[in-house]
Design an enzyme around this catalytic site. Structure first.
Site, mmCIF file in Angstrom:
data_model
loop_
_atom_site.group_PDB
_atom_site.id
_atom_site.type_symbol
_atom_site.label_atom_id
_atom_site.label_comp_id
_atom_site.label_asym_id
_atom_site.label_seq_id
_atom_site.Cartn_x
_atom_site.Cartn_y
_atom_site.Cartn_z
ATOM 1 N N ASN A 16 0.849 -1.186 0.000
ATOM 2 C CA ASN A 16 0.000 0.000 0.000
ATOM 3 C C ASN A 16 0.895 1.250 0.000
ATOM 4 O O ASN A 16 1.705 1.437 0.913
ATOM 5 C CB ASN A 16 -0.884 -0.045 1.265
ATOM 6 N N ASP A 18 -0.088 4.492 -0.072
ATOM 7 C CA ASP A 18 -0.796 5.720 0.332
ATOM 8 C C ASP A 18 0.125 6.753 0.978
ATOM 9 O O ASP A 18 0.005 7.957 0.732
ATOM 10 C CB ASP A 18 -1.876 5.408 1.390
ATOM 11 N N HIS A 19 1.017 6.263 1.847
ATOM 12 C CA HIS A 19 1.752 7.237 2.667
ATOM 13 C C HIS A 19 2.947 7.871 1.951
ATOM 14 O O HIS A 19 3.531 8.817 2.459
ATOM 15 C CB HIS A 19 2.071 6.643 4.029
ATOM 16 N N ARG A 27 3.738 18.909 1.217
ATOM 17 C CA ARG A 27 4.317 20.096 0.581
ATOM 18 C C ARG A 27 3.541 20.530 -0.661
ATOM 19 O O ARG A 27 3.942 21.464 -1.345
ATOM 20 C CB ARG A 27 5.770 19.809 0.181
ATOM 21 N N HIS A 52 -5.612 3.601 -1.451
ATOM 22 C CA HIS A 52 -6.924 3.981 -0.906
ATOM 23 C C HIS A 52 -7.253 5.400 -1.348
ATOM 24 O O HIS A 52 -6.595 6.351 -0.926
ATOM 25 C CB HIS A 52 -6.857 3.890 0.632
ATOM 26 N N ARG A 54 -9.401 8.155 -0.714
ATOM 27 C CA ARG A 54 -10.358 8.572 0.318
ATOM 28 C C ARG A 54 -11.207 9.722 -0.189
ATOM 29 O O ARG A 54 -10.778 10.512 -1.047
ATOM 30 C CB ARG A 54 -9.620 9.001 1.589
ATOM 31 N N ARG A 58 -6.908 12.812 1.179
ATOM 32 C CA ARG A 58 -5.808 13.264 2.041
ATOM 33 C C ARG A 58 -4.447 12.715 1.589
ATOM 34 O O ARG A 58 -3.427 13.286 1.906
ATOM 35 C CB ARG A 58 -6.067 12.876 3.504
ATOM 36 N N HIS A 59 -4.450 11.589 0.862
ATOM 37 C CA HIS A 59 -3.172 11.107 0.324
ATOM 38 C C HIS A 59 -3.278 10.824 -1.177
ATOM 39 O O HIS A 59 -2.881 11.650 -1.994
ATOM 40 C CB HIS A 59 -2.572 9.937 1.135
ATOM 41 N N GLU A 79 -8.683 0.537 -2.792
ATOM 42 C CA GLU A 79 -9.473 0.606 -1.557
ATOM 43 C C GLU A 79 -10.389 1.797 -1.653
ATOM 44 O O GLU A 79 -9.954 2.898 -2.028
ATOM 45 C CB GLU A 79 -8.567 0.789 -0.349
ATOM 46 N N THR A 109 -6.911 6.516 10.401
ATOM 47 C CA THR A 109 -6.791 5.418 9.445
ATOM 48 C C THR A 109 -8.086 4.614 9.519
ATOM 49 O O THR A 109 -9.000 4.990 10.253
ATOM 50 C CB THR A 109 -5.553 4.546 9.781
ATOM 51 N N THR A 110 -8.168 3.515 8.749
ATOM 52 C CA THR A 110 -9.392 2.711 8.756
ATOM 53 C C THR A 110 -9.455 1.959 10.083
ATOM 54 O O THR A 110 -8.743 0.982 10.281
ATOM 55 C CB THR A 110 -9.388 1.733 7.561
ATOM 56 N N GLU A 160 -11.067 -9.334 3.462
ATOM 57 C CA GLU A 160 -9.762 -8.963 4.024
ATOM 58 C C GLU A 160 -9.964 -8.798 5.526
ATOM 59 O O GLU A 160 -10.759 -7.968 5.971
ATOM 60 C CB GLU A 160 -9.230 -7.676 3.396
ATOM 61 N N HIS A 203 -3.498 -4.549 7.928
ATOM 62 C CA HIS A 203 -3.616 -3.372 8.778
ATOM 63 C C HIS A 203 -2.690 -3.481 9.982
ATOM 64 O O HIS A 203 -2.826 -4.374 10.801
ATOM 65 C CB HIS A 203 -5.034 -3.087 9.279
ATOM 66 N N GLY A 204 -1.748 -2.551 10.008
ATOM 67 C CA GLY A 204 -0.847 -2.431 11.157
ATOM 68 C C GLY A 204 0.272 -3.459 11.194
ATOM 69 O O GLY A 204 1.034 -3.514 12.159
ATOM 70 N N GLY A 225 1.182 -1.341 4.383
ATOM 71 C CA GLY A 225 1.569 -0.024 3.898
ATOM 72 C C GLY A 225 2.391 0.792 4.867
ATOM 73 O O GLY A 225 3.598 0.941 4.710
ATOM 74 N N HIS A 226 1.740 1.310 5.895
ATOM 75 C CA HIS A 226 2.345 2.334 6.745
ATOM 76 C C HIS A 226 3.719 1.938 7.265
ATOM 77 O O HIS A 226 4.681 2.718 7.206
ATOM 78 C CB HIS A 226 1.391 2.654 7.911
HETATM 79 N N1 PXP Z 1 -5.877 -3.119 4.274
HETATM 80 C C1 PXP Z 1 -6.819 -2.160 4.335
HETATM 81 C C2 PXP Z 1 -8.210 -2.497 3.926
HETATM 82 C C3 PXP Z 1 -6.494 -0.854 4.756
HETATM 83 O O1 PXP Z 1 -7.455 0.086 4.820
HETATM 84 C C4 PXP Z 1 -5.154 -0.561 5.061
HETATM 85 C C5 PXP Z 1 -4.777 0.846 5.431
HETATM 86 O O2 PXP Z 1 -4.981 1.679 4.347
HETATM 87 C C6 PXP Z 1 -4.210 -1.594 4.967
HETATM 88 C C7 PXP Z 1 -4.600 -2.868 4.589
HETATM 89 C C8 PXP Z 1 -2.768 -1.358 5.266
HETATM 90 O O3 PXP Z 1 -2.602 -1.007 6.595
HETATM 91 P P1 PXP Z 1 -1.222 -0.429 7.078
HETATM 92 O O4 PXP Z 1 -0.984 0.822 6.319
HETATM 93 O O5 PXP Z 1 -1.422 -0.225 8.534
HETATM 94 O O6 PXP Z 1 -0.188 -1.484 6.770
#
Ligand code: PXP
Length: 261
Positions: A16, A18-19, A27, A52, A54, A58-59, A79, A109-110, A160, A203-204, A225-226
């Site tokens: 992912n 996004d970040h 910036r 994602h 949104r 935001r990203h 997403e 976050t979600t 998921e 996630h996480g 992702g993060h």
């Molecule tokens: N899966 C879903 C459905 C999510 O919404 C996210 C966060 O955007 C992730 C996975 C990835 O989570 P993380 O960025 O915490 O790894």
């Protein structure tokens, strides 16, 4: 040996990005480019790219989705919230998959899974329209039996499983709660696979928490992702993805050895 099919042997990694866009947007300029990060992720071993879009942008931006879809040949997992606006965007670009997530403006976050069981018929209609366009539909849910049944009932291809609660207690070092959360994920994965749903998780997840989840044989894809983007600050994106890939592969190989022993 557990009743698993052939494709469970390989665990896909969806990165992912996004970040990367979060940092760019801080910036308001073009750097760093999430599409460039996606190319690097694929080189480093990502099997898919997740982004994602949104409602508040935001990203990831609309233009990012357009570029990811046309410039990256690995599958794109979009997403999105189950809204008419997002549905129209998905139908315009036809990504490989859409993962429907709950979305609240104020959240960082979600925060939780989609309440499929309590959802209005509108959710089933979004699932239908995406599937009719040839888009695989994933529902991001908590590891919960009722949500899995509901996901099956509305015709999702994939669930998921939200690993956020597990990661939180694991990183706090609470072994008992960690085991409980992991059991919930393992049971949910079994139930979903038995109901012919493809099982993903995410996630996480971090280097320290990924292995027990990667070892669950029904799970065929992790979306991360993060942590990967954060870790890239210290060792580079290529290195953070390769290390995650290697931890996933080791956990999966070790677990399949245990099962077939
Ligand atoms: N899966 C879903 C459905 C999510 O919404 C996210 C966060 O955007 C992730 C996975 C990835 O989570 P993380 O960025 O915490 O790894």
């Amino acid at each position: 040996m557990a009743n698993i099919n052939e494709n469970t042997r390989y665990l896909r990694l969806g990165v992912n990005i996004d970040h990367v866009a979060t940092i760019r947007n801080a910036r308001g300029c073009a750097h760093p480019d999430p599409v460039r990060a996606a190319h690097m992720a694929v080189k480093a071993g990502a099997d898919g790219i997740t982004a994602h879009l949104r409602e508040d942008r935001r990203h990831i931006s609309d233009r990012d989705i357009e570029r990811l879809n046309s410039e990256i040949s690995t599958p794109l997992n979009l997403e999105m919230a189950a809204t008419e606006e997002m549905l129209a965007i998905a139908l315009e670009h036809v990504p490989h998959a859409s993962c429907l997530v709950p979305e609240r403006r104020q959240e960082l976050t979600t925060e939780g899974g989609l309440d499929v069981a309590g959802a209005s018929p509108g959710l089933a209609s979004v699932v239908d329209r995406l599937r009719s366009a040839g888009i695989r539909v994933s529902l991001f849910i908590d590891p919960d039996a009722i949500q899995i049944k509901a996901a099956q009932a509305i015709g999702a291809d994939i669930v998921e499983l939200h690993t956020g609660a597990y990661c939180e207690v694991a990183l706090e070092g609470d072994a008992k709660k960690t085991a409980t959360e992991l059991d919930r994920i393992a049971e949910a994965a079994q139930q979903a696979a038995a109901g012919n749903l493809e099982v993903h998780a995410g996630h996480g997840l971090t280097f320290d928490t990924v292995s027990p989840v990667a070892a669950l044989p029904q799970i065929v894809e992790l979306n991360i992702g993060h942590f990967l983007i954060g870790e890239a600050i210290f060792g580079g994106l290529d290195s953070s993805i390769r290390r995650m890939r290697s931890l996933m592969d080791k956990a999966r190989t070790a677990a399949s050895g245990v099962q077939s022993a």
